[in-house]
Each structure stands twice: as structure tokens, then as C-alpha cells.
Scaffold this active site. Structure first.
Site, PDB file in Angstrom:
ATOM      1  CE  LYS C  78      -4.039   1.987   2.550  1.00 27.01           C
ATOM      2  NZ  LYS C  78      -4.719   1.951   3.626  1.00 27.01           N
ATOM      3  CB  SER C 158      -8.313   3.649   2.595  1.00 28.29           C
ATOM      4  OG  SER C 158      -7.399   3.298   3.660  1.00 28.29           O
ATOM      5  CB  SER C 182      -8.579   1.124   5.729  1.00 23.83           C
ATOM      6  OG  SER C 182      -9.560   2.429   5.583  1.00 23.83           O
TER       7      SER C 182
END
Ligand SMILES: [Mg+2]
Ligand SMILES: [Zn+2]
Lengths: 95, 492, 492
Positions: C78, C158, C182
């Protein structure tokens, strides 16, 4: 609770985010909606409840007093948008 | 805020056109904590390094960097609290003070707002002539120093150096217990002495390691507290005094002209001899303090506090009391001797060798005087405690006179050596042999018949004869013996 | 070569050890898949050179018999994790071009275990969002589509890029972060498994901060076993994060297949929210039935403060974010928009650098911390948090081992579908997940069924602090019972 436009401008100023005049009304609406949403909390009786200070029930960990870092100005400065030698540079600050 | 109860002596009041005014002073002292590494990172606290070299990724607030508290800084704060008899809070928290400034990389300063590590304490401050006051300390908290912006390198740019960013500071907040610039200066001096004793702060004001924010207000004696102004970052004890005098006078003038004081932050300009408003920078301060979620509450074990207490050195007040009791020195001398721990240790080492009062006299007047003149610290003294002690014992034993002792001190200062050996090798031994002294006296009397005649009428002239004899003996004659002999011979 | 992509972690590890294929071959297969899958916009930066170099090194270590736990396994990271020498932006313009000279603790650990980084994965700007539509790189596309539809769906947020990449087999597994859901919500939207570990289990050092007291890193993987393996490699104590716990990391993988017989599973009645779609309700009941069938005891429990979690979250998280994001000021890294003076530079930089959602949250956070509002909002929200945590403690003290809830109130929705929705409506996506962050507990999302439209739906399990093992065992039971079928049909 709702905010007025001068509050929106004051908060934007505190947060150092430029806000155009035409954005203020929209931002006010959004902030009002969020504040209305969190308003629900005020119905709760929280007298005598300790505010949470950390989800893990442990004490802070401490570091020994030894120099283990630094001494590499390049590493600190290499991403700088502007520099002068080994200084960061900003528009003149008026004291 | 309650008006403090202390009634100041009228000598501390400032006369104005409408009568006397009382100045009320409180101080926030920022003292750099003595530590190798910074408060929340492992980079060095060393002074005078090239720009941005003592900077870790944490100090530069790189994304994802986190603070980890330095244990030694915590210990130093506890020691400082114990040294002023303060409450040590076994649980304290770190808060963020949010504001934007180029030398504040995180956009917030980590400080202790709600729950400081040290609570209320007090400092006893000597004002001379037996007067002393007790100044209340509200709290001591730990916080980060900011970096440095340099504004004079370029007409349009400021340069930012983060070497100081994250260095540990203790903010020591006094109660508004001070009533004159003299008191304020004495308070800072005393606090500095205490911090230096325990090694929590080196007190070097030239390097900015100790600086004061001074809160000043004025009022008619007995009236409620007036509106205060905060004079930021005053960095010498002399300037603290000047800033207070100037600010108090400014406020009195305004009030006497029927004006009011605006609560504001001001800057002291020593070159212009004025304080001026920093209002331009003021705009809507709202620091949005909240507990730093990167740091859990700091919990200290009572055992650690006890351990630190037991390990504290003797503090200046206790040392001073002991010096007066054990050495019989005057309170003033005791105060001067205990101003620095090293000086006190030096004196004690000297006093081992002989009369303590003589030791105090020599340490303060000769040694400190000379060190001061040459700008030397006690650690750099060319004359060691053992040497000065040797000199004192020679004087006490009557081996050398006071006059010779001064010469000997000069030799020790410039050349060094063992005092006793020097006395022998340079023939400085005091002559106590009456026969030898008598011979010199006779010579002087014989050479000055007119003076002898005058001395009969004016006995104080004996001093002149003593001087002549001492001079002729190269200072080695015992002055008491000379005096006795001359009295007899001159029949006065 | 595309069959190489079919192997899970556990399988690929065996095959690599048996030298059925090399790490370079496996990596190349993924790099090819990345290229073919660019339309999904899962990666914001591909790092083929880094990947192949590390894969070659892995092959050497495998040959020497020195393989680590993740040796040669191609993973995605990420873009919230700082990666040394590889651009890291948190998908925000404000971190334009930022290349960290450091590696996050989590990715460093994975790297040390032999993992191969394929590139950086898309996420909502600063992890603020539930659809990944706030990324400055555009929205990643969910590899799942509704039956008979070609409309592009969000992959959740997210960690939308992580979830999309894992589901579409553009990596074997991925790192993600979870502040309010998330990891779990995007995992639920994509038929993957996401674990949000107990707060303190994975170090936050080097992870771009959103809300420090809530943020926690964790894995998204294809199945429970892979997620468990990856979690083990990401976990561990880090002295650079004050909130990282000093605890042994259990063998999470060993918990897969462990019986749930005799476990008490709680179903919190407050999660039966108004307007919950019937298919979500049915899924939840199905999950309970599976666990009962596996020998667990399912009981109704009460978490009375559940409905206050989301409002409290929308005070605490923005408050912390407003302060955490103050460091993005254009001085030391990232975007700078020139200004007449430094204040204008800040304001222009931050206006241009932050997207709408981030700006909104900074504004709300600034407001709730500001003078006069702090107690009413922030302190109250933190008190509510205490109550929420207490709810869970009570349930766990009553002998409940894990809590079963739906993971999300709906299946994945269309990109842009909620363009006209108010921010608050979007916040409701996190209604089931956010309590876990507020209480610092571990949670897992595991695919359990499909919507009427053929989209994956997931259940959430919430565990005791540091009892991720029970979550892994229980999630594996659900995974087995659901019987698979969570690989999307390839259309890209
Ligand atoms: Mg202050
Ligand atoms: Zn301060």
C-alpha cells in the site's frame, strides 16, 4: 451545532488551507452535516467517564540516552523543494 | 488568580506621578535539559554543528516517523522537581501544541499541557543583607525545542536549521511572586545555580540554554493584579532586569495617562532599550492542545523517584547553611561560595588545610577575583585547591606573611609548583628571629632621625616605620614582631 | 505461465522450495499480470527492477537453503508504507515525488523474510475514504462485476488497491492499513481476507499516519491461511514505535484448522441496524449456523454503545489527522506552491496538495480541537471511546471468545455512484468495522457468500486483544463452510 462562514474561514486559516470565497458556503454545508451527525453523542451521559488516552493498557516505553541517529544532513534534505546548501529555504519570515 | 499575599518593602515600589506602584513578575524559564540525545529521537544535542546535521528523520518530521521518549530527560525533570521540593507526578501526559512555523517541522510542539511531570515547588532566593524570599513554582514540564530560522542571509528568504529541533527543554513556571527586577534576577540566578548543581541544565545563557519569558504587570500596592504583558525569550540575567524596569515604567506611564494595558506578547530590544509589541505575529492563537496519540501516558515508579532523591547532591541552600555552621563564614561569603557546586567543592578542599575563614577570604577575594578578571571558570583555575590550601596553611603557621602570600599566589598562578617548596627555594620564609628583625629596625631608626622625632609627637607614624622595615626585609619579617619591636625602640 | 498465479502463498512456497519454478519466474508472471491488469488501476507505481532483483536474490537464498518465511513471494505494498528509494505518496498530491530514504518497519520485516515487492498500491488519499475515490491517482476498479453488468465497481477503501490487486491476482498478498475499516471493508468488497490486528501488534513506524490511535497495519490475502502467514511476517515489537507492544508473535498459520468446538461466539444485537439488507442479515445467520455446526456456542450479546462509535470516530480520527497532517507544509518534502510570504506558501501548498475529503477532515478536526469546542467534542468522544471499549471488555469477561458481525452494510457499489452522496452517507460504510478500531481490538473480514447480483459478501469476526489466533481459526471455519468461489472471472 452549526458553523457560520466566518468560522469556516477562521478554521481554514488555523489549518493553513487557502479557501476561495466560492468554496466557503459548500464547506459550511459539509461541516454542518458532519457536526449534525456527531451531535448524537451529546445525548449520552459521560459524567465520571475517563477519556481514553491509549487503547493499549501499557506504559510508555523509554529510550536510553544515547546518540544513535542524525549526522546525515543529505538524508534530511534530499527531498526538499528548495534548499540553500544544507539549509531548508522558505520565503522570508517577518518577525 | 488571587493576589499574592506578600507585601513588598516600600523600597521596591516604583514612584509615579500618582503615587507608588508595585510591579508583579512571574517567569517561565526554558532550560535546556542536559542529555546526549534529544527528547524524542536519537540525534545529538551538541552545540554548533553544521546545519541540519544533528537531525534525525524524526526531528525533520518525515512521514511515518514517531517519537520515543528519552529516559534521561525524564530523570532530569524529576531531579529538578526534587531540588525545588516539588510534587513529582507519577503519571503525566504529553500533549501537542499545534501551530505552523517553518522551524517547527511537525506542525506541533510536543509539550505537557494538562498533566506536567512536576507540580508545585518553591525556590528560596537570597537578596543580600539577610533578606530572602520564597518564590513559588507552579510546575515544570518537558517539551521540545524548535529549530532555528535565520533571517539575515538573504533579502527574500529565511534559512531553516533543525539542529535544535526536538532538543529537550524544561519549562519552569513560577507564580507571580516577584516584586522587583532585583528579585527577578536573583530568582533566575538561584534557579540556574540549582539546575547546575544537579546537572540538569548547564545554564549557558549565551547559547540560549536558559532563557526566560517574563510576565510583568503593575498595580497600586494592595490593589488586584493588573493586566500583564509577556516579554518573550530574554536571554541574559542583566536583560531580564532591564526588560522588567523598562516594561514596568511603560505600563505605569500608560496607566497614569488614563490608558489601559493590552494583554500581549512583547519583545525586548536591548539596543533600543525598549519593549515592543509582537502583535503582528499574534493573530488568532489557538493551539488546539490534545494528548499526543503517539505517546502513551508516562508512568513513573515511586522507587525511581526515591532513588533519584537519594542520589541528589547537597543542594545550595543546605550547603550554605552547613558552611555557616561548620566553617563560621559569613552568610554572604557562604552564598558566594555556594553559587557553583565546583566553587563550593574547591573551597572545602582549600579549607581542609587551615583556618576556614582565611580559606574563604583567599578563595573569594584572590582566586575568584582573579578568575573573574581573566574570564576563567573554576575548573580552569591555574591554582589548584591543594596549592591554595598549602598557601593558607603556610599563612596560618606563620611561615609567610600576608604580603608574601600574595607574591606566592602570583608564582603559583603563573608558574605553578608546590607552595612549601617554593617558600624554601625562593627564600620567602617569614623572619621571626627577633635578633634579625631588631637589626633591621635599628638600621631604619638610625637612618631616619627626623621621622623618629616626629613619631614621638604623632604615634601613628609607626606605620611608616613598619613599612620601611618590611620593605628592607623583603617582606619576610613578621609584621607583628616588627610592630612590637618598633614600639619599644621608639618609646611610643 | 498464468497458472503460476493460481498458487496461494502456502502452495507457492512449497513449489519454490521444490524448485518447480524459480522466484524470478513467479515474479515475472506477476509482472506480466500487472501489465495486463493496468486497467484496474490497482498499482500507482510498478517496480519491476526492484522485484526482479529481489527475486533473483531469493533464488540464491533458496538454493543455499536459507529461505525466509516469505522467500520469493511477490507482494504489493500500500502506498501508505514508506519504501526506501521508492516513491511513496499516500496517494496525495502533497507528497508529490517524495522518495523516502527509509523503509517502514513492516515492509522491512517482510523484505527480511524474503518478500518480493512488485510495486505500490492505490489507496484513498491519506487512507481517508471507503471507496478509494479520493486517491490522486484515480480509483482502482474492483475485479468483480455484478452478474450481467459491465459497470465498474469500487474495490472499497481505503486499501482499495491492495484488495483489487489481491482479488485480481496482481500479487500474492498485500500490505494494507485499517483506521476505521480500511482493511476489512475492501477485503469484503473483493472476496479477499483482511486482518486488522490488535492495536500495537504491527509497528506504525514508517507508515504515513492518518489517526495515530486508530491506525494499524495488516494483510489482505486470498485466503485465511495466507493472511495468517503474512500477518506473522508483519508483526513484532519495534522500539521506534512507543505504542508497539512487546509480545511474542504467535504462529498464526498454526491456528488455521484448529477446532472451534466449545468456543463462545457472540452476536451483538445492536448490529442489527435499521434498514439492513435482507441478504446481509441472511449471511450473518448463515455464518452463525456454520459455527454452531462446527461445535461453537452462539450467544446473543449486547454492545450498548455501538451506535455512538461512528460519530465518536468522526471526531477522534479527524482531530488526530488535522495534527498529523500539519507536517505537510511544503518546507522539507513534497509539493510546494510559492507564495508572497511563508503563510501564503503554506495556504496555497495545502490547498493544492490536499483533496476534498482530506481538506474536509482537517477542517473538522481543527474545529473540534479549537478553543471552546475541545471538551464538548474531543474529550466527549474519547469518553465515549472508553464506554465502547468497556462494552467489549464486559462481553469478553462473560466468556465470549469472538464476536461475529457482518463486515459491511452492502456489497461493492459503483464508481461514482455515490458522487452526490453526502460525506456522512459515505461514512456509514464503516458502521460495523469502526468499533474495532475505537477499542483497539483485532478483526478479520472473511468472504462468506454472494449478493443477489453475484458480488462477494463478508462476515467480520472481532477478537480479544492479541487473540488473533482465535479469529484465524474461526474465520477458517467460515471460509471452509462457504466453499470458495471467490475468484473473480477475468475480464480485464
Ligand atoms: Mg510559555
Ligand atoms: Zn514552553
Amino acid at each position: 451545532m452549526s458553523v457560520d462562514e466566518s468560522t469556516v474561514r477562521r478554521v481554514a486559516k488555523l489549518a493553513r488551507i487557502a479557501v476561495e470565497d466560492h468554496e466557503v458556503a459548500k464547506l459550511k454545508g459539509e461541516l454542518d452535516a458532519i457536526l449534525a451527525f456527531v451531535e448524537e453523542l451529546s445525548e449520552l451521559d459521560v459524567d465520571g467517564v475517563e477519556p481514553m488516552t491509549g487503547v493499549t493498557p501499557v506504559s510508555i516505553r523509554l529510550r536510553e540516552d544515547a546518540v544513535t541517529d542524525g549526522e546525515n544532513a543529505e538524508r534530511v534534505l534530499q527531498n526538499a523543494p528548495a534548499r540553500e546548501g544544507d539549509f531548508f529555504v522558505v520565503p522570508k519570515v517577518v518577525e | 488568580m488571587n493576589a499574592p499575599s506578600r507585601v513588598p518593602a516600600s523600597s521596591k515600589l516604583i514612584p509615579g506621578a500618582t503615587g507608588d506602584w508595585e510591579v508583579v513578575i512571574g517567569m517561565e524559564i526554558h532550560a535546556q535539559v542536559t542529555s546526549e540525545a534529544k527528547l524524542f529521537s536519537g540525534s545529538s544535542t551538541g552545540f554548533g554543528a553544521p546545519p541540519n546535521s544533528h537531525v534525525s528523520l524524526v526531528d525533520a518530521a518525515m512521514p511515518g516517523m514517531l517519537p520515543v521518549l528519552n529516559h534521561e530527560c525524564v530523570r532530569q525533570a524529576i531531579r529538578s522537581g526534587l531540588a525545588i521540593n516539588a510534587q513529582i507526578n507519577l503519571v503525566s501526559t504529553f500533549d501537542r501544541k499545534n501551530y505552523f512555523y517553518p522551524d517547527l517541522p511537525q506542525g506541533y510542539q510536543i509539550s505537557q499541557y494538562k498533566s506536567p511531570i512536576v507540580g508545585e515547588g518553591e525556590v528560596t532566593v537570597d537578596l543580600g543583607e539577610g533578606e530572602s524570599i520564597v518564590v513559588g513554582v507552579e510546575r515544570i514540564h518537558l517539551e521540545q525545542d524548535a529549530g532555528k530560522s535565520i533571517h539575515d542571509q538573504d533579502p527574500k528568504l529565511s534559512f531553516v536549521d533543525l539542529n535544535r529541533s526536538g532538543v529537550a527543554l524544561m519549562e519552569i513556571v513560577s507564580k507571580p511572586d516577584l516584586r522587583s527586577s532585583e528579585e527577578a534576577k536573583a530568582y533566575v540566578t538561584k534557579l540556574r545555580t540549582i539546575l547546575r548543581y544537579i546537572g540538569a541544565c548547564d545554564g549557558d545563557m549565551d547559547k540560549g540554554n536558559l532563557r526566560a519569558d517574563v510576565n510583568v504587570s503593575v498595580r497600586k500596592p494592595g490593589a488586584p493584579l493588573g493586566t500583564r504583558c509577556e516579554i518573550k525569550n530574554v536571554n541574559s540575567i542583566r536583560f531580564i532586569g532591564q526588560a522588567i524596569e523598562i516594561e514596568a515604567r511603560r505600563q505605569i506611564e500608560i496607566l497614569e495617562d488614563g490608558g489601559t494595558i493590552d494583554q500581549e506578547t512583547r519583545l525586548f530590544d536591548p539596543s533600543k532599550g525598549e519593549t515592543r509589541s509582537m502583535r503582528s505575529k499574534e493573530e488568532a492563537h489557538d493551539y488546539r492542545y490534545f494528548p499526543d496519540p503517539d505517546l502513551l501516558p508516562l508512568k513513573i515508579a515511586q522507587a525511581e523517584v526515591d532513588e533519584l532523591r537519594a542520589a541528589l547532591p547537597e543542594l545550595p541552600d543546605a550547603k550554605k547553611t552547613r558552611f555557616i555552621a561548620d566553617y563560621g563564614v559569613t552568610p554572604y561569603d557562604a552564598m558566594v561560595l555556594t553559587l557553583e557546586r565546583e566553587s563550593a567543592d574547591f573551597f572545602e578542599a582549600v579549607a581542609k588545610h587551615g583556618d576556614p575563614k582565611l580559606a574563604a577570604n583567599w578563595t573569594i577575594n584572590e582566586l575568584f577575583g582573579r578568575l573573574n578578571k581573566q574570564g576563567l571558570a573554576i575548573e580552569a583555575s591555574p591554582v589548584s585547591a591543594a596549592q591554595l590550601g598549602g598557601l593558607i596553611s603556610l599563612v596560618s603557621e606563620g611561615v609567610i606573611s600576608g604580603k608574601i602570600a600574595k607574591d606566592l599566589f602570583e608564582i603559583l598562578w603563573t608558574e605553578g609548583g608546590d607552595p612549601r617548596e617554593l617558600v624554601e627555594s625562593r627564600g620567602l620564609r617569614q623572619v621571626t628571629d627577633v635578633g634579625a628583625i631588631e637589626k633591621v629596625c635599628d638600621e631604619v631608626i638610625a637612618a631616619n632621625p627626623e621621622k623618629v622625632a616626629q613619631a614621638k609627637a604623632k604615634p601613628t607614624l609607626i606605620g611608616w616605620f613598619v613599612g620601611q622595615v618590611m620593605k628592607a626585609s623583603g617582606g619576610k619579617a613578621n609584621p607583628q614582631a616588627v610592630n612590637d619591636l618598633l614600639k619599644r625602640k621608639l618609646e611610643i | 505461465m498464468s497458472d503460476l498465479l493460481d498458487f496461494t502463498f502456502a502452495d507457492a512456497r512449497k513449489k519454490l522450495a521444490a524448485k518447480d519454478f524459480s522466484a524470478v519466474e513467479l515474479t515475472q508472471a506477476y509482472l506480466d499480470a500487472l501489465e495486463a491488469g493496468r486497467g484496474l488501476n490497482a498499482y500507482v507505481l510498478e517496480t519491476p527492477e526492484v522485484a526482479l532483483e529481489r527475486a533473483a536474490a531469493s533464488d540464491q537464498r533458496i538454493a543455499r537453503g536459507e529461505a525466509g518465511a516469505l522467500e520469493g513471494l511477490p507482494l504489493g505494498v500500500k502506498d501508505l508504507f514508506c519504501t526506501e528509494g521508492v516513491r511513496t505518496t499516500a496517494c496525495s498530491k502533497i507528497l508529490d515525488g517524495f522518495t523516502p530514504p527509509y523503509e517502514s518497519f513492516v515492509t522491512e520485516k517482510m523484505r527480511a523474510a524474503g518478500a518480493v515487492m512488485l510495486g505500490k498500491l492505490n489507496n484513498d488519499e491519506f487512507a481517508m475514504g471507503s471507496s478509494n475515490e479520493s486517491s490522486c491517482f484515480g480509483t482502482p476498479v474492483n475485479p468483480w462485476r455484478k452478474t450481467g453488468s459491465e459497470a465498474a465497481l469500487v474495490a472499497g477503501g481505503s486499501s482499495g488497491g491492495s484488495a483489487a490487486a489481491v482479488a485480481a491476482r496482481l500479487c500474492l498478498g498485500a500490505t494494507a492499513t485499517d483506521t476505521g475499516g480500511s482493511i476489512r471493508q475492501p477485503a469484503a468488497f473483493t472476496g479477499t481476507v483482511g486482518i486488522k490486528p490488535t492495536y500495537g501488534r504491527c509497528s506504525r513506524w514508517g507508515v504515513v499516519a492518518f489517526a495515530s490511535s486508530l491506525d494499524q497495519a495488516g494483510p489482505i490475502a486470498r485466503d485465511v491461511r495466507d493472511a495468517a502467514i503474512l500477518l506473522g511476517a508483519m508483526s513484532g515489537h519495534d522500539p521506534r514505535d512507543s505504542t508497539s507492544v512487546e509480545r511474542e508473535v504467535p504462529d498464526f498459520e498454526a491456528a488455521v484448522g484448529r477446532s472451534v468446538k466449545g468456543l463462545r461466539i457472540g452476536l451483538p444485537k445492536e448490529y442489527r441496524v435499521d434498514g439492513m439488507p435482507a441478504e446481509i442479515e441472511a449471511l450473518w445467520e448463515q455464518g452463525a449456523a456454520w459455527l454452531r455446526a462446527a461445535g461453537a456456542e452462539v450467544v446473543e450479546v449486547s454492545l450498548p454503545h455501538t451506535k455512538y462509535a461512528l460519530p465518536a470516530y468522526y471526531i477522534v480520527a479527524p482531530a488526530e489527522a488535522s495534527s498529523n497532517l500539519a507536517r505537510y507544509d511544503g518546507v522539507r518534502y513534497g509539493l510546494r506552491v510559492p507564495g508572497r510570504d511563508v503563510v501564503e506558501m503554506y495556504e496555497k501548498t495545502r490547498a493544492a496538495g490536499f483533496g476534498d475529503e482530506v481538506r474536509r477532515r482537517i477542517m473538522i478536526g481543527t474545529y473540534v480541537l479549537s478553543a471552546g469546542y475541545y471538551d464538548a467534542y474531543y474529550v466527549r468522544a474519547q469518553k465515549v471511546r472508553t464506554l465502547i471499549k468497556r462494552d467489549f471488555e464486559t462481553v469478553f469477561a462473560d466468556g465470549v471468545d469472538a464476536i461475529l458481525t457482518p463486515a459491511t452494510p452492502s456489497a461493492a457499489f459503483g464508481i461514482g455512484e455515490n458522487a452526490n452522496a453526502s460525506p456522512v452517507e459515505m461514512y456509514l460504510n464503516d458502521v460495523f468495522t469502526v468499533t474495532v478500531n475505537m477499542a483497539g481490538l483485532p478483526g478479520v473480514a472473511v468472504p462468506a457468500g454472494k449478493s443477489a447480483d453475484g458480488l462477494p459478501l463478508a462476515l467480520q469476526l472481532i477478537g480479544r486483544p492479541f487473540d488473533e489466533e482465535t479469529l484465524v481459526s474461526t474465520a477458517a471455519v467460515i471460509e471452509d463452510a462457504a466453499g470458495g468461489g471467490f475468484t473473480p472471472e477475468r475480464w480485464w
